[in-house]
Design a protein around this motif. Structure first.
Motif, PDB file in Angstrom:
ATOM      1  N   TYR A   1      21.644  18.513  63.380  1.00  0.00           N
ATOM      2  CA  TYR A   1      21.213  18.668  64.768  1.00  0.00           C
ATOM      3  C   TYR A   1      20.015  19.619  64.810  1.00  0.00           C
ATOM      4  O   TYR A   1      19.944  20.577  64.027  1.00  0.00           O
ATOM      5  CB  TYR A   1      22.327  19.250  65.633  1.00  0.00           C
ATOM      6  CG  TYR A   1      23.528  18.342  65.788  1.00  0.00           C
ATOM      7  CD1 TYR A   1      24.509  18.280  64.809  1.00  0.00           C
ATOM      8  CD2 TYR A   1      23.678  17.546  66.921  1.00  0.00           C
ATOM      9  CE1 TYR A   1      25.607  17.447  64.947  1.00  0.00           C
ATOM     10  CE2 TYR A   1      24.781  16.713  67.074  1.00  0.00           C
ATOM     11  CZ  TYR A   1      25.743  16.672  66.078  1.00  0.00           C
ATOM     12  OH  TYR A   1      26.822  15.846  66.222  1.00  0.00           O
TER      13      TYR A   1
ATOM     14  N   PHE B   1      21.074  15.467  68.261  1.00  0.00           N
ATOM     15  CA  PHE B   1      21.504  14.776  67.034  1.00  0.00           C
ATOM     16  C   PHE B   1      20.296  14.196  66.310  1.00  0.00           C
ATOM     17  O   PHE B   1      19.509  13.457  66.902  1.00  0.00           O
ATOM     18  CB  PHE B   1      22.492  13.678  67.409  1.00  0.00           C
ATOM     19  CG  PHE B   1      22.924  12.792  66.279  1.00  0.00           C
ATOM     20  CD1 PHE B   1      22.537  11.460  66.243  1.00  0.00           C
ATOM     21  CD2 PHE B   1      23.741  13.273  65.271  1.00  0.00           C
ATOM     22  CE1 PHE B   1      22.952  10.618  65.219  1.00  0.00           C
ATOM     23  CE2 PHE B   1      24.164  12.442  64.238  1.00  0.00           C
ATOM     24  CZ  PHE B   1      23.772  11.123  64.224  1.00  0.00           C
TER      25      PHE B   1
ATOM     26  N   ARG C   1      35.702  11.656  57.899  1.00  0.00           N
ATOM     27  CA  ARG C   1      35.641  10.321  58.503  1.00  0.00           C
ATOM     28  C   ARG C   1      36.383   9.343  57.607  1.00  0.00           C
ATOM     29  O   ARG C   1      36.274   9.377  56.375  1.00  0.00           O
ATOM     30  CB  ARG C   1      34.196   9.872  58.661  1.00  0.00           C
ATOM     31  CG  ARG C   1      34.020   8.443  59.135  1.00  0.00           C
ATOM     32  CD  ARG C   1      32.540   8.059  59.189  1.00  0.00           C
ATOM     33  NE  ARG C   1      31.869   8.653  60.330  1.00  0.00           N
ATOM     34  CZ  ARG C   1      31.879   8.147  61.570  1.00  0.00           C
ATOM     35  NH1 ARG C   1      32.543   7.036  61.814  1.00  0.00           N
ATOM     36  NH2 ARG C   1      31.230   8.744  62.536  1.00  0.00           N
TER      37      ARG C   1
ATOM     38  N   ALA D   1      35.797   4.009  60.947  1.00  0.00           N
ATOM     39  CA  ALA D   1      35.242   4.257  62.270  1.00  0.00           C
ATOM     40  C   ALA D   1      35.806   5.509  62.920  1.00  0.00           C
ATOM     41  O   ALA D   1      35.347   5.928  63.979  1.00  0.00           O
ATOM     42  CB  ALA D   1      35.499   3.060  63.175  1.00  0.00           C
ATOM     43  N   LEU D   2      36.790   6.133  62.325  1.00  0.00           N
ATOM     44  CA  LEU D   2      37.431   7.301  62.927  1.00  0.00           C
ATOM     45  C   LEU D   2      36.869   8.578  62.320  1.00  0.00           C
ATOM     46  O   LEU D   2      36.938   8.800  61.121  1.00  0.00           O
ATOM     47  CB  LEU D   2      38.939   7.248  62.692  1.00  0.00           C
ATOM     48  CG  LEU D   2      39.733   8.446  63.235  1.00  0.00           C
ATOM     49  CD1 LEU D   2      39.599   8.510  64.748  1.00  0.00           C
ATOM     50  CD2 LEU D   2      41.198   8.331  62.836  1.00  0.00           C
ATOM     51  N   GLN D   3      36.288   9.414  63.177  1.00  0.00           N
ATOM     52  CA  GLN D   3      35.723  10.687  62.740  1.00  0.00           C
ATOM     53  C   GLN D   3      36.473  11.833  63.397  1.00  0.00           C
ATOM     54  O   GLN D   3      36.666  11.839  64.610  1.00  0.00           O
ATOM     55  CB  GLN D   3      34.241  10.782  63.103  1.00  0.00           C
ATOM     56  CG  GLN D   3      33.596  12.090  62.693  1.00  0.00           C
ATOM     57  CD  GLN D   3      32.124  12.144  63.043  1.00  0.00           C
ATOM     58  OE1 GLN D   3      31.286  12.406  62.213  1.00  0.00           O
ATOM     59  NE2 GLN D   3      31.806  11.875  64.293  1.00  0.00           N
ATOM     60  N   GLU D   4      36.855  12.805  62.595  1.00  0.00           N
ATOM     61  CA  GLU D   4      37.529  13.971  63.134  1.00  0.00           C
ATOM     62  C   GLU D   4      36.515  15.021  63.601  1.00  0.00           C
ATOM     63  O   GLU D   4      35.305  14.837  63.491  1.00  0.00           O
ATOM     64  CB  GLU D   4      38.489  14.523  62.085  1.00  0.00           C
ATOM     65  CG  GLU D   4      39.588  13.524  61.742  1.00  0.00           C
ATOM     66  CD  GLU D   4      40.595  14.066  60.744  1.00  0.00           C
ATOM     67  OE1 GLU D   4      41.515  13.310  60.382  1.00  0.00           O
ATOM     68  OE2 GLU D   4      40.471  15.224  60.315  1.00  0.00           O
ATOM     69  N   THR D   5      37.024  16.112  64.110  1.00  0.00           N
ATOM     70  CA  THR D   5      36.193  17.149  64.710  1.00  0.00           C
ATOM     71  C   THR D   5      35.146  17.681  63.740  1.00  0.00           C
ATOM     72  O   THR D   5      35.433  17.875  62.559  1.00  0.00           O
ATOM     73  CB  THR D   5      37.075  18.310  65.192  1.00  0.00           C
ATOM     74  OG1 THR D   5      38.004  17.798  66.157  1.00  0.00           O
ATOM     75  CG2 THR D   5      36.250  19.417  65.816  1.00  0.00           C
ATOM     76  N   GLN D   6      33.948  17.931  64.256  1.00  0.00           N
ATOM     77  CA  GLN D   6      32.866  18.483  63.447  1.00  0.00           C
ATOM     78  C   GLN D   6      32.907  20.009  63.492  1.00  0.00           C
ATOM     79  O   GLN D   6      33.177  20.611  64.522  1.00  0.00           O
ATOM     80  CB  GLN D   6      31.515  18.003  63.978  1.00  0.00           C
ATOM     81  CG  GLN D   6      31.344  16.498  63.896  1.00  0.00           C
ATOM     82  CD  GLN D   6      29.990  16.061  64.407  1.00  0.00           C
ATOM     83  OE1 GLN D   6      28.972  16.637  64.086  1.00  0.00           O
ATOM     84  NE2 GLN D   6      29.987  14.998  65.202  1.00  0.00           N
TER      85      GLN D   6
ATOM     86  N   PHE E   1      30.534  23.413  62.578  1.00  0.00           N
ATOM     87  CA  PHE E   1      29.130  23.761  62.414  1.00  0.00           C
ATOM     88  C   PHE E   1      28.918  24.895  61.424  1.00  0.00           C
ATOM     89  O   PHE E   1      29.711  25.836  61.333  1.00  0.00           O
ATOM     90  CB  PHE E   1      28.521  24.149  63.762  1.00  0.00           C
ATOM     91  CG  PHE E   1      28.239  22.974  64.635  1.00  0.00           C
ATOM     92  CD1 PHE E   1      29.231  22.427  65.434  1.00  0.00           C
ATOM     93  CD2 PHE E   1      26.994  22.375  64.623  1.00  0.00           C
ATOM     94  CE1 PHE E   1      28.984  21.320  66.232  1.00  0.00           C
ATOM     95  CE2 PHE E   1      26.722  21.273  65.414  1.00  0.00           C
ATOM     96  CZ  PHE E   1      27.724  20.739  66.218  1.00  0.00           C
ATOM     97  N   GLY E   2      27.794  24.792  60.703  1.00  0.00           N
ATOM     98  CA  GLY E   2      27.352  25.866  59.840  1.00  0.00           C
ATOM     99  C   GLY E   2      26.569  26.894  60.634  1.00  0.00           C
ATOM    100  O   GLY E   2      26.348  26.740  61.838  1.00  0.00           O
TER     101      GLY E   2
END
Lengths: 111, 115
Positions: B35, B45, B96, B99-104, B106-107
């Motif tokens: 991002y 994004f 991921r 098609a299923l992605q879990e919570t992101q 951040f660095g």
């Protein structure tokens, strides 16, 4: 196209007062996030809201989600100076959509 | 468990130069998203990498490119830097499965200044 709107964009609060930040989003989404960002720093995750009617609380912050109205609120109770920061809401779906962020609410708590 | 790390923390470049930013994903994560956050704005994004391939791209020109390595770490490359590329660049990792992605997560970000 998913759009996320926050209001207000700027908020000056007196210590001890209550206030609410609003986050509207334009299309159906699975998950709504609230983040805190201090100046020059990265994003700190506050809440993840997954379902209609979800309510989460941490300290003086409480977040809720109404998926039918496509609205989330971040309520601040008895504000203290340490809460001064920028707060972002963001939305995604569990599929292939990226996180879409609002413009942020810059909160300043004054004595 | 190691969180998301990014390097360098700060960088100064001049217009026309090229830059490479690096991100190590959190342990157990296989997906990296990048991002760009301009001053006073929300993060935007750029793209996502999953299984070493680009998996979604935002409204950024081709001079923004990336890589993901077998260990799931990632690089963001920006060619022909412009003044407007000055921003905080955030990397987020997630897990991921199809098609299923879990919570992101951040660095800490890399702050890039283009002069």
């Amino acid at each position: 196209e998913l759009k996320v709107e926050q209001n207000p964009l700027f908020l000056s609060m007196q210590e001890g007062k209550n206030y609410t930040i609003y986050c509207n989003y334009s299309t159906t989404s699975d998950r709504l996030y609230w983040y805190r960002q201090d100046p020059g720093k990265s994003l700190e995750s506050l809440f993840v809201l997954l379902s209609n009617g979800a309510v989460k609380q941490e300290g003086r912050l409480m977040a809720s989600l109404d998926t039918k109205a496509r609205l989330s609120t971040l309520h601040i109770t008895a504000a203290v100076h340490d809460l001064s920061a920028t707060y972002f809401c963001a939305v995604d779906t569990s599929g292939n959509t990226p996180l879409v962020f609002g413009k942020g609410t810059r909160l300043s708590v004054i004595a | 468990e190691t969180g998301v790390t990014q390097s360098p923390t700060h960088l100064i470049k001049t217009r026309g130069q090229q830059v490479t930013l690096r991100c190590s994903s959190q342990s157990g994560h296989n997906t990296v998203s990048w991002y760009q956050q301009a001053l006073g704005q929300g993060p935007q994004f750029i793209f996502q990498y999953y299984r070493e391939e680009e998996n979604g791209r935002g409204n950024f020109p081709p001079r923004f490119s990336g890589l993901q390595f077998p260990n799931y770490s990632s690089e963001l490359n920006v060619n022909a830097l412009e003044l407007d590329d000055s921003a905080l660049y955030l990397c987020a990792s997630s897990f991921r499965t199809g098609a299923l992605q879990e919570t992101q997560y951040f660095g800490p970000g890399t702050r890039l200044l283009v002069l």
